[in-house]
Structure formats: C-alpha cells, structure tokens
Design a protein around this motif. Structure first.
Motif: not given
Length: 185
Positions: A72-83
């Motif tokens: 869950a943390l990884l998904n949120l961080l990954d989105n924060a990086v991508k977008f």
C-alpha cells in the motif's frame, strides 16, 4: 508485461475483497515498512530529479499484514513519483494521533487531482488522466488495492488534492501495543 501486471493486481484485489483468511495478522513496525517502500521508489525518484524525504518516524507498530501494508505504501509513493513534476518533492510523514492511532501521509508536489475525480479514484481501473496514466504505466488498480488493504487492517484512507499543487493521501490505522499484544483503543 502490462497484462501480467493487470493479472497480478486483479488477483491481489480479489483476494483482498474476498477477505480470504491468510496468515494471521501480526505486529508490523511502521518504520521498517516505510523504509522498505521508500528504498524501493528511490531509483525512480532520483531518475526524475525528485526529492524523496521522510519526517521523523516514531517507534510504533500496527497489526496487519506486512506485505500488504508495504505494498500500500509503495503504491502511494509510486503514484507520487509518477504524477509529480520535474524536480518536485515526495514526502512521507508518520505520527501518532490521540495515543491510539497511527497516521501515515504521502504528499507530493505533482499535477493534483481535479475535485470531480476525487470520489472515484479508489475505483477499479479509474484513471484521472487516461493518456498520462498509460504513458507512465500502472494498471489502474493500485489505489483500489491500497484502500482494500488498509480497510482489511481496520484502517481508513483519505485524500486531499489541489490541481497544479499536489496531492496528500493519509492512512489512519490502529496502533498495536507490542508489550500487551493488543490494539490500543
């Protein structure tokens, strides 16, 4: 690769939605999960020239499923990086709330989410910007997985966003007392 990612995410989501009994939940040191997720997104953040920071992390535990929580943390961080925008910032903060809850927030300085999309972002396959989402990758299932994983651990997730200024996701979970082996309420 994309079809494999979709299949994998759909399997994860269906397991979460079915509430299948897996291994018993256990105490999770929040700092370990945070450091693991931050370490995993660090190369992508560096490649995009982003600053990735974490505030002080209290020595707290939650009760749940370590792999799901870190995912869950990884998904949120990954989105924060991508977008995010070039040379932007991604910040993760952890704090104790009212002695019995732990709040983990992931904020970015990215493109933001329009108000009319905020109520739908946790739906399967929902994408705010379809063209950009396909460009940066992803399956459209990440936030749905995050929501179900956090709810399975008796938590909640909230989102605040301003177009052009960024987004903040906040997870709230019950704190686990490792000495008494109970959730703090």
């Amino acid at each position: 690769v994309r079809l494999n990612n979709i299949a994998s995410d759909l399997l994860t989501l269906s397991e979460l939605e079915a509430g299948r009994p897996g291994p018993d939940p256990g105490p999770i040191p929040v700092s370990d999960a945070v450091h693991g997720a931050m370490h995993a997104v660090e190369p992508a953040a560096r490649l995009r020239g982003l600053t990735l920071t974490a505030g002080p992390i209290p020595d707290v535990y939650i009760l749940g499923y370590g792999i799901r929580f870190e995912q869950a943390l990884l998904n949120l961080l990954d989105n924060a990086v991508k977008f995010n925008r070039e040379s932007g910032e991604v910040r993760l903060e952890v704090r104790q709330v009212a002695e019995s809850r732990v709040e983990i927030s992931v904020s970015d300085t990215g493109v933001g989410i329009p108000p009319e999309d905020l109520s739908r972002i946790f739906e399967r396959f929902y994408r705010v910007d379809k063209a950009r989402s396909r460009q940066v990758g992803g399956t459209g299932l990440g936030l749905s997985i995050v929501k179900h994983a956090i709810e399975q651990m008796n938590g909640s997730i909230a989102v605040e966003s301003r177009v052009g200024s960024g987004t903040r996701f906040t997870i709230t979970l019950p704190q686990f007392d490792t000495d008494k082996r109970v959730l703090i309420s």
